[in-house]
Design a protein around this motif. Structure first.
Motif, PDB file in Angstrom:
ATOM      1  N   GLU A  21       0.828  -1.208   0.000  1.00  0.00           N
ATOM      2  CA  GLU A  21       0.000   0.000   0.000  1.00  0.00           C
ATOM      3  C   GLU A  21       0.862   1.258   0.000  1.00  0.00           C
ATOM      4  O   GLU A  21       0.628   2.195  -0.767  1.00  0.00           O
ATOM      5  CB  GLU A  21      -0.911  -0.008   1.230  1.00  0.00           C
ATOM      6  CG  GLU A  21      -1.738   1.256   1.395  1.00  0.00           C
ATOM      7  CD  GLU A  21      -2.464   1.315   2.732  1.00  0.00           C
ATOM      8  OE1 GLU A  21      -2.841   2.434   3.146  1.00  0.00           O
ATOM      9  OE2 GLU A  21      -2.611   0.254   3.380  1.00  0.00           O
ATOM     10  N   ILE A  22       1.870   1.286   0.852  1.00  0.00           N
ATOM     11  CA  ILE A  22       2.727   2.469   0.952  1.00  0.00           C
ATOM     12  C   ILE A  22       3.492   2.691  -0.345  1.00  0.00           C
ATOM     13  O   ILE A  22       3.607   3.830  -0.830  1.00  0.00           O
ATOM     14  CB  ILE A  22       3.692   2.323   2.144  1.00  0.00           C
ATOM     15  CG1 ILE A  22       2.908   2.324   3.463  1.00  0.00           C
ATOM     16  CG2 ILE A  22       4.732   3.449   2.143  1.00  0.00           C
ATOM     17  CD1 ILE A  22       3.723   1.821   4.645  1.00  0.00           C
ATOM     18  N   CYS A  23       4.030   1.628  -0.921  1.00  0.00           N
ATOM     19  CA  CYS A  23       4.825   1.776  -2.143  1.00  0.00           C
ATOM     20  C   CYS A  23       3.953   2.188  -3.328  1.00  0.00           C
ATOM     21  O   CYS A  23       4.425   2.888  -4.231  1.00  0.00           O
ATOM     22  CB  CYS A  23       5.566   0.479  -2.440  1.00  0.00           C
ATOM     23  SG  CYS A  23       6.855   0.100  -1.235  1.00  0.00           S
ATOM     24  N   ALA A  24       2.714   1.765  -3.333  1.00  0.00           N
ATOM     25  CA  ALA A  24       1.804   2.146  -4.419  1.00  0.00           C
ATOM     26  C   ALA A  24       1.388   3.606  -4.317  1.00  0.00           C
ATOM     27  O   ALA A  24       1.313   4.323  -5.323  1.00  0.00           O
ATOM     28  CB  ALA A  24       0.572   1.248  -4.410  1.00  0.00           C
ATOM     29  N   ASN A  25       1.137   4.071  -3.094  1.00  0.00           N
ATOM     30  CA  ASN A  25       0.586   5.415  -2.899  1.00  0.00           C
ATOM     31  C   ASN A  25       1.609   6.438  -2.421  1.00  0.00           C
ATOM     32  O   ASN A  25       1.363   7.640  -2.505  1.00  0.00           O
ATOM     33  CB  ASN A  25      -0.556   5.355  -1.875  1.00  0.00           C
ATOM     34  CG  ASN A  25      -1.658   4.411  -2.292  1.00  0.00           C
ATOM     35  OD1 ASN A  25      -1.991   4.328  -3.470  1.00  0.00           O
ATOM     36  ND2 ASN A  25      -2.222   3.687  -1.327  1.00  0.00           N
ATOM     37  N   ARG A  29      -1.798   6.478   5.803  1.00  0.00           N
ATOM     38  CA  ARG A  29      -2.792   7.205   6.599  1.00  0.00           C
ATOM     39  C   ARG A  29      -2.731   8.693   6.295  1.00  0.00           C
ATOM     40  O   ARG A  29      -2.676   9.540   7.195  1.00  0.00           O
ATOM     41  CB  ARG A  29      -2.602   6.909   8.084  1.00  0.00           C
ATOM     42  CG  ARG A  29      -2.870   5.440   8.404  1.00  0.00           C
ATOM     43  CD  ARG A  29      -2.693   5.110   9.878  1.00  0.00           C
ATOM     44  NE  ARG A  29      -2.976   3.696  10.116  1.00  0.00           N
ATOM     45  CZ  ARG A  29      -2.764   3.061  11.265  1.00  0.00           C
ATOM     46  NH1 ARG A  29      -2.254   3.738  12.303  1.00  0.00           N
ATOM     47  NH2 ARG A  29      -3.034   1.779  11.398  1.00  0.00           N
ATOM     48  N   ASP A  30      -2.709   8.970   4.996  1.00  0.00           N
ATOM     49  CA  ASP A  30      -2.780  10.333   4.451  1.00  0.00           C
ATOM     50  C   ASP A  30      -1.543  11.188   4.719  1.00  0.00           C
ATOM     51  O   ASP A  30      -1.586  12.401   4.526  1.00  0.00           O
ATOM     52  CB  ASP A  30      -4.036  11.061   4.977  1.00  0.00           C
ATOM     53  CG  ASP A  30      -5.318  10.362   4.572  1.00  0.00           C
ATOM     54  OD1 ASP A  30      -5.364   9.848   3.430  1.00  0.00           O
ATOM     55  OD2 ASP A  30      -6.256  10.318   5.386  1.00  0.00           O
ATOM     56  N   GLU A  31      -0.444  10.567   5.155  1.00  0.00           N
ATOM     57  CA  GLU A  31       0.804  11.306   5.324  1.00  0.00           C
ATOM     58  C   GLU A  31       1.835  10.807   4.324  1.00  0.00           C
ATOM     59  O   GLU A  31       1.979   9.594   4.113  1.00  0.00           O
ATOM     60  CB  GLU A  31       1.343  11.158   6.752  1.00  0.00           C
ATOM     61  CG  GLU A  31       0.509  11.875   7.798  1.00  0.00           C
ATOM     62  CD  GLU A  31       1.180  11.882   9.157  1.00  0.00           C
ATOM     63  OE1 GLU A  31       2.424  12.052   9.205  1.00  0.00           O
ATOM     64  OE2 GLU A  31       0.487  11.695  10.172  1.00  0.00           O
ATOM     65  N   LYS A  32       2.565  11.743   3.725  1.00  0.00           N
ATOM     66  CA  LYS A  32       3.566  11.406   2.711  1.00  0.00           C
ATOM     67  C   LYS A  32       4.667  10.540   3.306  1.00  0.00           C
ATOM     68  O   LYS A  32       5.068  10.715   4.456  1.00  0.00           O
ATOM     69  CB  LYS A  32       4.160  12.703   2.153  1.00  0.00           C
ATOM     70  CG  LYS A  32       5.175  12.509   1.042  1.00  0.00           C
ATOM     71  CD  LYS A  32       5.737  13.836   0.558  1.00  0.00           C
ATOM     72  CE  LYS A  32       6.543  14.519   1.656  1.00  0.00           C
ATOM     73  NZ  LYS A  32       7.385  15.628   1.144  1.00  0.00           N
TER      74      LYS A  32
END
Length: 444
Positions: A183-187, A191-194
């Motif tokens: 999830e982190i690598c895709a986006n 939780r809405d923080e860069k």
């Protein structure tokens, strides 16, 4: 450069060629080259930093510590800064490198724009992605000095802020951790923080953490892990943290991740007495090299009638969908902890032949550095070989900086022997340097 070319060309046929480098981060220990080593001291240092173009011209033997010190005053750093200060730029390109920006920036060689390579016959060629030496440019990563040596490289840089804010997020299983990594690598958010930096640690089967770093211009406080405080322990104790960007880049170097513990450097009394300037990875490695040379620990263990042990020092790249299976195997059959986790996705869609992980696919580097006790009927290599089999079974690859046990057919199947042989025939037709298998498995 002319002196170096002359010295290399003048070496007798069959004479081994090795660099006379003051530091090494390899774990294939050999006798120092001494006067027989090729003097490359002229190729240390940063030649130029272009703040507008965000590039740097760098000698191939320059350490990342010195490189970062030259680029940070311009608000820039290399796209990937490997974890240890004395890794050289040329070494990271020829031998691969990885860090917490690798989920978005790939590996160090992917930010190289061009490089001057000293070939085994004493010639120097400039290799770029699209000139007559493009095949060498693409085949140089993971060649470990068997096709030549990078004397100068021009690399891309990225802008930084003064500080990095950290979040340490705990996960109860490898499955939930792997899902969060995807999830982190895709986006590139959580939780809405860069998220600008991403790595993690597995302390046990049900205690895994991801450390999420974000560039920031201001912080309420700063932590310091260059002295008495130890970074990896803070991961379990803190939810958030703040570091200067420089201290963040070298957060693992002070304690060689967690390996300084084996040398006593984390004992509170020893820690207070150990000079801060010697709390660094190259000092620890010199101690280990001395021990390996004289077998000090092994002799002491035999006197105490302790079982023999096998060093298990490896970094492997595992496809994200197979990460839980690998970590289950590792917990069941190897049992080392902690273990480092670092996501990786190549920037380049064409790939790199000598380390053929798939472009456009997410991998996780799993790093482990310890020893495993051998049973009565087990021989040295038992656990490393078991790991090699599992990594191959799961479609992964292992880095070659440490001991390898592949047979020759296995090795060339994994590291594209066909492409390598073509490059070797073109750039080292007389075999002045050992081939990749001879160097990385036979330790020649």
């Amino acid at each position: 450069m002319a002196d170096l070319r002359t010295a290399l060309a003048a070496r007798p046929a069959g004479a081994p060629v090795r660099l006379a480098k003051p530091t090494s981060n390899l774990f294939r220990f050999r006798e120092p080259p001494g006067r027989a080593g090729v003097d490359v001291s002229a190729f240390t240092g940063v030649l130029d930093v272009d703040p507008n173009g965000r590039t740097a011209d760098v000698g191939g033997m320059t350490t990342y510590e010195n490189l970062v010190d030259a680029t940070l005053p311009h608000g820039l750093i290399p796209h990937v800064v490997p974890q240890l200060k004395t890794i050289t730029l040329g070494g990271a390109v020829a031998g691969l490198g990885i860090e917490s920006t690798s989920f978005r920036n790939g590996m160090p060689h992917e930010s190289v724009l061009d490089m001057d390579i000293l070939t085994p016959d004493g010639e120097v060629v400039m290799a770029t992605p699209d000139n007559e030496h493009a095949a060498l440019f693409r085949g140089f990563p993971n060649s470990y000095g068997t096709l030549g040596y990078a004397l100068r490289l021009r690399i891309e840089l990225e802008p930084v802020t003064p500080f990095v804010r950290l979040r340490h997020v705990r996960f109860p299983s490898a499955e939930t951790c792997a899902s969060a990594i995807e999830e982190i690598c895709a986006n590139r958010t959580y939780r809405d923080e860069k998220v600008d930096f991403l790595d993690g640690v597995m302390f046990s089967r049900d205690e895994l953490y991801l450390t999420l770093g974000s560039y920031t211009d201001t912080v309420p406080y700063l932590s310091d892990y260059t002295g008495q405080q130890i970074f990896y322990r803070s991961i379990r104790d803190r939810v958030t943290d703040q570091l200067t960007v420089r201290d963040y880049l070298w957060r693992w170097d002070t304690d060689w991740f967690w390996c300084s513990k084996a040398l006593g450097a984390q004992h509170p009394v020893v820690r207070r007495l150990w000079p801060r300037r010697y709390l660094r990875s190259d000092v620890y490695r010199k101690i280990i090299a001395l021990d390996r040379r004289y077998q000090l620990y092994s002799r002491f263990a035999r006197l105490r009638r302790q079982p023999a042990s096998e060093p298990v020092i490896q970094d492997v790249e595992i496809p994200i969908e197979r990460l839980p299976a690998f970590l289950d195997f590792f917990n069941d059959e190897i049992g080392i902890s902690p273990v480092w986790l670092c996501p990786l996705s190549l920037r380049d869609s064409e790939g790199w032949p000598l380390y053929p992980i798939k472009p456009d696919h997410l991998y996780v580097n799993v790093g482990f550095w310890a020893t495993v006790a051998l049973g009565p009927d087990e021989v040295d290599g038992t656990y490393n070989r078991r790991i090699e089999h599992k990594v191959t079974e799961l479609g992964g690859h292992k880095s070659l900086y440490s001991t390898s046990y592949f047979d020759e057919d296995e090795f060339w199947a994994a590291y594209d022997g066909e492409s390598y042989r073509k490059l070797k025939k073109t750039y080292d037709p007389d075999g002045r340097l050992p081939d990749l298998y001879a160097k990385c498995v036979r330790n020649q």
